[in-house]
Scaffold this motif. Structure first.
Motif, PDB file in Angstrom:
ATOM      1  N   GLY A 134       0.813  -1.212   0.000  1.00 36.36           N
ATOM      2  CA  GLY A 134       0.000   0.000   0.000  1.00 36.36           C
ATOM      3  C   GLY A 134       0.845   1.260   0.000  1.00 36.36           C
ATOM      4  O   GLY A 134       2.080   1.218   0.043  1.00 36.36           O
ATOM      5  N   ARG A 135       0.165   2.393  -0.043  1.00 39.60           N
ATOM      6  CA  ARG A 135       0.846   3.681  -0.122  1.00 39.60           C
ATOM      7  C   ARG A 135       0.230   4.666   0.875  1.00 39.60           C
ATOM      8  O   ARG A 135      -0.992   4.821   0.934  1.00 39.60           O
ATOM      9  CB  ARG A 135       0.694   4.290  -1.531  1.00 39.60           C
ATOM     10  CG  ARG A 135       1.197   3.399  -2.668  1.00 39.60           C
ATOM     11  CD  ARG A 135       2.722   3.431  -2.734  1.00 39.60           C
ATOM     12  NE  ARG A 135       3.191   2.902  -3.996  1.00 39.60           N
ATOM     13  CZ  ARG A 135       3.524   1.626  -4.199  1.00 39.60           C
ATOM     14  NH1 ARG A 135       3.404   0.757  -3.212  1.00 39.60           N
ATOM     15  NH2 ARG A 135       3.969   1.239  -5.374  1.00 39.60           N
ATOM     16  N   ILE A 136       1.084   5.342   1.628  1.00 36.98           N
ATOM     17  CA  ILE A 136       0.672   6.457   2.472  1.00 36.98           C
ATOM     18  C   ILE A 136       1.461   7.677   2.019  1.00 36.98           C
ATOM     19  O   ILE A 136       2.697   7.662   1.991  1.00 36.98           O
ATOM     20  CB  ILE A 136       0.930   6.172   3.963  1.00 36.98           C
ATOM     21  CG1 ILE A 136       0.095   4.975   4.437  1.00 36.98           C
ATOM     22  CG2 ILE A 136       0.615   7.414   4.814  1.00 36.98           C
ATOM     23  CD1 ILE A 136       0.388   4.540   5.859  1.00 36.98           C
ATOM     24  N   ILE A 137       0.737   8.722   1.639  1.00 33.69           N
ATOM     25  CA  ILE A 137       1.357   9.945   1.127  1.00 33.69           C
ATOM     26  C   ILE A 137       0.763  11.125   1.880  1.00 33.69           C
ATOM     27  O   ILE A 137      -0.458  11.314   1.884  1.00 33.69           O
ATOM     28  CB  ILE A 137       1.092  10.100  -0.382  1.00 33.69           C
ATOM     29  CG1 ILE A 137       1.585   8.869  -1.149  1.00 33.69           C
ATOM     30  CG2 ILE A 137       1.751  11.381  -0.911  1.00 33.69           C
ATOM     31  CD1 ILE A 137       0.992   8.728  -2.537  1.00 33.69           C
ATOM     32  N   SER A 138       1.610  11.905   2.523  1.00 34.82           N
ATOM     33  CA  SER A 138       1.145  13.071   3.259  1.00 34.82           C
ATOM     34  C   SER A 138       1.606  14.336   2.548  1.00 34.82           C
ATOM     35  O   SER A 138       2.601  14.342   1.822  1.00 34.82           O
ATOM     36  CB  SER A 138       1.667  13.055   4.695  1.00 34.82           C
ATOM     37  OG  SER A 138       1.192  11.922   5.392  1.00 34.82           O
ATOM     38  N   MET A 139       0.868  15.418   2.784  1.00 34.99           N
ATOM     39  CA  MET A 139       1.191  16.698   2.160  1.00 34.99           C
ATOM     40  C   MET A 139       1.875  17.595   3.178  1.00 34.99           C
ATOM     41  O   MET A 139       1.275  17.979   4.189  1.00 34.99           O
ATOM     42  CB  MET A 139      -0.077  17.360   1.628  1.00 34.99           C
ATOM     43  CG  MET A 139      -0.846  16.502   0.618  1.00 34.99           C
ATOM     44  SD  MET A 139       0.171  15.931  -0.766  1.00 34.99           S
ATOM     45  CE  MET A 139       0.633  17.506  -1.460  1.00 34.99           C
ATOM     46  N   GLY A 140       3.138  17.912   2.912  1.00 34.38           N
ATOM     47  CA  GLY A 140       3.894  18.794   3.784  1.00 34.38           C
ATOM     48  C   GLY A 140       3.781  20.235   3.313  1.00 34.38           C
ATOM     49  O   GLY A 140       2.767  20.647   2.760  1.00 34.38           O
ATOM     50  N   GLY A 141       4.851  21.000   3.522  1.00 33.78           N
ATOM     51  CA  GLY A 141       4.821  22.393   3.111  1.00 33.78           C
ATOM     52  C   GLY A 141       6.211  22.994   3.081  1.00 33.78           C
ATOM     53  O   GLY A 141       7.096  22.563   3.835  1.00 33.78           O
ATOM     54  N   LEU A 142       6.392  23.963   2.232  1.00 37.46           N
ATOM     55  CA  LEU A 142       7.683  24.632   2.098  1.00 37.46           C
ATOM     56  C   LEU A 142       8.132  25.271   3.399  1.00 37.46           C
ATOM     57  O   LEU A 142       9.310  25.212   3.774  1.00 37.46           O
ATOM     58  CB  LEU A 142       7.577  25.689   0.995  1.00 37.46           C
ATOM     59  CG  LEU A 142       8.797  26.570   0.741  1.00 37.46           C
ATOM     60  CD1 LEU A 142       9.973  25.734   0.269  1.00 37.46           C
ATOM     61  CD2 LEU A 142       8.457  27.653  -0.282  1.00 37.46           C
ATOM     62  N   SER A 143       7.189  25.876   4.131  1.00 33.18           N
ATOM     63  CA  SER A 143       7.562  26.629   5.333  1.00 33.18           C
ATOM     64  C   SER A 143       8.125  25.733   6.428  1.00 33.18           C
ATOM     65  O   SER A 143       8.835  26.207   7.311  1.00 33.18           O
ATOM     66  CB  SER A 143       6.358  27.414   5.859  1.00 33.18           C
ATOM     67  OG  SER A 143       5.291  26.560   6.204  1.00 33.18           O
ATOM     68  N   ALA A 144       7.836  24.445   6.386  1.00 31.05           N
ATOM     69  CA  ALA A 144       8.407  23.531   7.374  1.00 31.05           C
ATOM     70  C   ALA A 144       9.916  23.408   7.215  1.00 31.05           C
ATOM     71  O   ALA A 144      10.607  22.970   8.146  1.00 31.05           O
ATOM     72  CB  ALA A 144       7.765  22.151   7.250  1.00 31.05           C
ATOM     73  N   HIS A 145      10.438  23.806   6.052  1.00 33.44           N
ATOM     74  CA  HIS A 145      11.868  23.686   5.768  1.00 33.44           C
ATOM     75  C   HIS A 145      12.563  25.040   5.719  1.00 33.44           C
ATOM     76  O   HIS A 145      13.777  25.114   5.929  1.00 33.44           O
ATOM     77  CB  HIS A 145      12.064  22.942   4.442  1.00 33.44           C
ATOM     78  CG  HIS A 145      11.381  21.619   4.424  1.00 33.44           C
ATOM     79  ND1 HIS A 145      11.977  20.466   4.889  1.00 33.44           N
ATOM     80  CD2 HIS A 145      10.127  21.266   4.048  1.00 33.44           C
ATOM     81  CE1 HIS A 145      11.123  19.456   4.780  1.00 33.44           C
ATOM     82  NE2 HIS A 145       9.995  19.923   4.281  1.00 33.44           N
ATOM     83  N   THR A 146      11.806  26.094   5.459  1.00 37.82           N
ATOM     84  CA  THR A 146      12.402  27.428   5.382  1.00 37.82           C
ATOM     85  C   THR A 146      12.090  28.283   6.605  1.00 37.82           C
ATOM     86  O   THR A 146      12.739  29.301   6.833  1.00 37.82           O
ATOM     87  CB  THR A 146      11.888  28.177   4.145  1.00 37.82           C
ATOM     88  OG1 THR A 146      10.466  28.369   4.270  1.00 37.82           O
ATOM     89  CG2 THR A 146      12.184  27.394   2.872  1.00 37.82           C
TER      90      THR A 146
END
Length: 247
Positions: A134-146
């Motif tokens: 199966g596949r689990i895909i979550s949506m992160g964000g640019l601001s979590a890294h910058t």
């Protein structure tokens, strides 16, 4: 025949924008889509109708994913209707912009529960009924890294998804369940086209390509990770940002 024929996929927060595009993209590859939102029933029903009118298959299940009891009910209904879940896309989120001094305990909990708690609850429930592979895909964000001003709660929650993704990738690897995080950059969404205030956390971040991305650009990566081409990718944060941030 699409690459996801016979698969069942849940896309959380799929009423509009990126979530809607992902639901449509997975459906185009043959997956049955469970369309979900907390409140926007009219919008999710419209997404399901669009999928069906294009020849796909979809149903709607409403739930507040920050509440463990509602997540349990959501997955019980999926199991009752479909018997399994092959693909989980954790997209639901609340995106607030509030100065640090003004973030109340209640607002902190709302943001954390809608992003991090919801992704944990859904991933935990999905893993228990997901076939091997199966596949689990979550949506992160640019601001979590910058980093970003006025978004301490959102950045903390999105950064938490990075750790959650790595942990689940290791734990579920023996079952060949892949777990990944897609981090969009500046995406041209309806929120920015309506009368709602434009988000400011990406101001100053300009793509070397000289353009914003579209929800379909993000969808293309999610579809890849959900399909056969994603079978050897796990534990990764994959940036779809036009070069705004280069890890």
């Amino acid at each position: 025949m699409g690459t996801l024929q016979g698969k069942v996929a849940l896309v959380t927060g799929s009423a509009r924008n990126i979530g809607r595009a992902i639901a449509l993209g997975l459906a185009a590859q043959g997956a049955h889509i469970v369309v979900n939102a907390r409140r926007s029933r009219e919008d999710v029903e419209a997404v399901a109708a669009d999928i069906r009118s294009a020849g796909g298959s979809a149903d709607v299940i409403m739930a507040d994913l920050g509440e463990a009891s509602q997540v349990k009910g959501l997955f019980a209904e999926i199991k009752d209707k479909h018997g399994k879940l092959d693909i989980l896309v954790n997209n639901a989120a609340v995106r607030r912009e509030t100065p640090l001094a003004n973030i109340s305990a209640a607002e902190w909990r709302i943001v954390m529960s809608s992003i991090l708690d919801a992704s944990f609850f859904c991933s935990q429930a999905a893993a228990s009924m997901m076939p091997d592979g199966g596949r689990i895909i979550s949506m992160g964000g640019l601001s979590a890294h910058t980093g970003a001003s006025n978004r301490a709660h959102v950045v903390a929650a999105k950064a938490g998804l990075v750790g959650l993704t790595k942990a689940l990738a290791m734990e579920l690897a023996p079952r060949h369940i892949t777990v990944n995080l897609v981090a969009p950059g500046r995406i041209d969404t309806n929120r920015e086209k309506t009368g709602a205030p434009n988000p400011t956390h990406h101001s100053g971040h300009n793509s070397p390509l000289g353009m914003q991305g579209s929800p379909e650009d993000v969808t293309a990566m999610v579809v890849h990770l959900a399909g056969p081409g994603g079978q050897y990718i796990t534990g990764q944060t994959i940036h779809v940002n036009g070069g705004i941030y280069l890890p």
